[in-house]
Design a protein around this motif. Structure first.
Motif, PDB file in Angstrom:
ATOM      1  N   ILE A  51       0.662  -1.009  -0.477  1.00 41.00           N
ATOM      2  CA  ILE A  51       0.114   0.291   0.028  1.00 41.00           C
ATOM      3  C   ILE A  51       1.226   1.489  -0.387  1.00 41.00           C
ATOM      4  CG2 ILE A  51      -1.414   1.139   1.981  1.00 41.00           C
ATOM      5  CD1 ILE A  51      -2.595  -1.223   2.476  1.00 41.00           C
ATOM      6  N   GLU A  52       0.877   2.137  -0.818  1.00 40.42           N
ATOM      7  CA  GLU A  52       1.478   3.297  -1.118  1.00 40.42           C
ATOM      8  C   GLU A  52       0.861   4.220   0.155  1.00 40.42           C
ATOM      9  OE1 GLU A  52      -0.439   2.556  -2.619  1.00 40.42           O
ATOM     10  OE2 GLU A  52      -0.214   1.061  -4.845  1.00 40.42           O
ATOM     11  N   PRO A  53       2.487   4.830   0.491  1.00 40.17           N
ATOM     12  CA  PRO A  53       2.290   5.626   1.408  1.00 40.17           C
ATOM     13  C   PRO A  53       1.477   7.309   0.695  1.00 40.17           C
ATOM     14  CG  PRO A  53       4.420   5.691   0.332  1.00 40.17           C
ATOM     15  CD  PRO A  53       4.182   4.856  -0.110  1.00 40.17           C
ATOM     16  N   GLU A  54       2.287   7.815  -0.568  1.00 41.23           N
ATOM     17  CA  GLU A  54       0.800   8.809  -0.939  1.00 41.23           C
ATOM     18  C   GLU A  54      -0.221   8.803  -1.346  1.00 41.23           C
ATOM     19  OE1 GLU A  54       3.785   7.201  -3.647  1.00 41.23           O
ATOM     20  OE2 GLU A  54       4.242   7.251  -1.974  1.00 41.23           O
ATOM     21  N   ARG A  55      -1.087  10.304  -1.419  1.00 44.17           N
ATOM     22  CA  ARG A  55      -2.109   9.574  -1.046  1.00 44.17           C
ATOM     23  C   ARG A  55      -2.658  11.456  -2.332  1.00 44.17           C
ATOM     24  NH1 ARG A  55      -4.973   8.167   2.873  1.00 44.17           N
ATOM     25  NH2 ARG A  55      -3.590   9.258   4.241  1.00 44.17           N
ATOM     26  N   TYR A 105      -9.710  11.413   3.860  1.00 43.16           N
ATOM     27  CA  TYR A 105      -8.781   9.983   3.484  1.00 43.16           C
ATOM     28  C   TYR A 105      -9.439   8.428   4.642  1.00 43.16           C
ATOM     29  CZ  TYR A 105      -7.561  13.902   0.759  1.00 43.16           C
ATOM     30  OH  TYR A 105      -7.299  15.314   0.240  1.00 43.16           O
ATOM     31  N   ARG A 234      -8.161   4.922  -3.942  1.00 47.09           N
ATOM     32  CA  ARG A 234      -7.938   5.481  -3.420  1.00 47.09           C
ATOM     33  C   ARG A 234      -7.911   5.451  -1.503  1.00 47.09           C
ATOM     34  NH1 ARG A 234     -12.024   9.772  -4.710  1.00 47.09           N
ATOM     35  NH2 ARG A 234     -13.286   8.803  -6.344  1.00 47.09           N
ATOM     36  N   ARG A 236      -4.577   4.032   1.467  1.00 44.63           N
ATOM     37  CA  ARG A 236      -3.473   3.633   1.447  1.00 44.63           C
ATOM     38  C   ARG A 236      -3.443   3.184   2.484  1.00 44.63           C
ATOM     39  NH1 ARG A 236      -4.375   5.242  -3.575  1.00 44.63           N
ATOM     40  NH2 ARG A 236      -3.536   6.762  -4.519  1.00 44.63           N
ATOM     41  N   THR A 239      -4.575   3.026   6.489  1.00 43.93           N
ATOM     42  CA  THR A 239      -6.154   3.546   6.590  1.00 43.93           C
ATOM     43  C   THR A 239      -7.301   3.500   7.744  1.00 43.93           C
ATOM     44  OG1 THR A 239      -6.428   4.195   3.963  1.00 43.93           O
ATOM     45  CG2 THR A 239      -7.879   4.473   4.808  1.00 43.93           C
TER      46      THR A 239
END
Length: 244
Positions: A51-55, A105, A234, A236, A239
Motif C-alpha cells: 500500500i503506497e504512502p502517497e495519497r 481520507y 483511493r 493507502r 487507512t
C-alpha cells in the motif's frame, strides 16, 4: 458479532492460518456462478499488494453511471456491467455533504444506512452502497485497512466445509479458489486489522450486485465490483476505519 476480539479469539485466528469470514454461500447454480460460495481468504505476504504512502484524491462531482458501472477490463479479467438501474439510487456511488469528526481520507461504514463513506476534506465524502453482515453477525468498532489485494484467492476452512460439503473443492487441502469472476471476494479485497491483528473481515468486491443494500454476508463489507476497484485506488497504508 462484536468487533472487539477476546484473547481466546485472537489465538484462534492465528491457529486457523488467518482465514477470513465474509460471504454467505448461496445455493449452487444461483447468480452468475460466483455467488455460490462463502468468503474466507488466506493471507500470505506474496498475495498482498503493498500500500503506497502517497495519497491523491480527485473525486468527480458528477458520475456517468452508464460508464462507471459499465464493463471493465481489469488485470486480464472482463468484469461485467452492473444493472445499476435496478439498484436504489441512494446506493450508487456519489459525492455527498458529510459532517463527521473522522479525518479526511478515512473510511466510515454506516451499518444502519448501508453506506460506506470515503471521507474528503471540506465536509464532503464519496458515498458507496454496500452489503453487510447478516443481523447478529455484523461488527462495529475502529480498525485500519492494513493490506489490500487485487483479485484475491479464497480458501474455505475445515469447519465451513463440514457444514457445506460442496465447498470441499475450495478447502485448505485443495488450495482454495483461484482469483477470478467466480471468486466471492471479487476484484479487490481490503483487509481489516485491529490492534495489529487480522479481524478476518474484509471490504471487498462482490459479483452479487443484488446484495448491495442488504444484510447478505457473514460480516464483511460487500461492494459493487466497480466501486471496490474505485475505493481500492483511493485507500493507502493504514487507512483508519470506523464501523458504526
Amino acid at each position: 458479532m462484536s468487533f472487539q476480539l477476546s484473547r481466546r479469539s485472537l489465538l484462534a485466528v492465528v491457529a486457523s492460518s488467518i482465514l477470513s469470514a465474509c460471504t454467505q454461500v448461496p445455493k449452487p447454480g444461483l447468480e452468475a456462478k460466483a455467488a455460490d460460495k462463502a468468503n474466507k481468504d488466506v493471507i500470505t505476504p506474496r498475495e498482498i499488494d503493498p500500500i503506497e504512502p502517497e495519497r491523491k484524491d480527485e473525486p468527480a462531482p458528477k458520475l456517468d453511471y452508464a460508464k462507471i458501472y459499465g464493463p471493465v477490463k481489469d488485470e486480464g479479467y472482463d468484469v461485467p456491467a452492473v444493472e445499476f438501474g435496478a439498484i436504489k439510487p441512494e446506493f450508487l456511488r456519489q459525492e455527498v455533504a458529510y459532517a463527521t469528526n473522522e479525518p479526511a481520507y478515512s473510511i466510515v461504514v454506516d451499518t444502519q444506512k448501508m453506506f460506506l463513506y470515503w471521507v474528503l476534506p471540506g465536509g464532503k465524502a464519496i458515498r458507496y452502497g454496500v452489503g453487510l453482515g447478516a443481523q447478529g453477525r455484523a461488527w462495529k468498532g475502529r480498525a485500519v485497512v492494513h493490506w489490500k489485494r487485487k483479485w484475491p484467492r479464497w480458501t474455505v476452512p475445515d469447519d465451513m466445509v463440514a457444514r457445506q460439503p460442496h465447498l470441499k473443492k475450495y478447502g485448505i487441502e485443495a488450495g482454495g479458489m483461484d482469483p477470478g469472476l467466480s471468486n466471492p471476494l471479487g476484484a479487490r479485497a481490503m483487509y481489516i486489522f485491529q490492534d495489529g491483528q487480522d479481524t478476518l473481515y474484509r471490504i471487498h468486491g462482490s459479483p452479487q450486485w443484488r446484495s448491495i443494500g442488504k444484510n447478505a454476508s457473514a460480516g464483511c463489507v460487500r461492494m459493487l465490483q466497480q466501486d471496490a476497484i474505485d475505493l481500492y485506488n483511493r485507500v493507502r497504508g493504514k487507512t483508519p476505519l470506523l464501523v458504526i
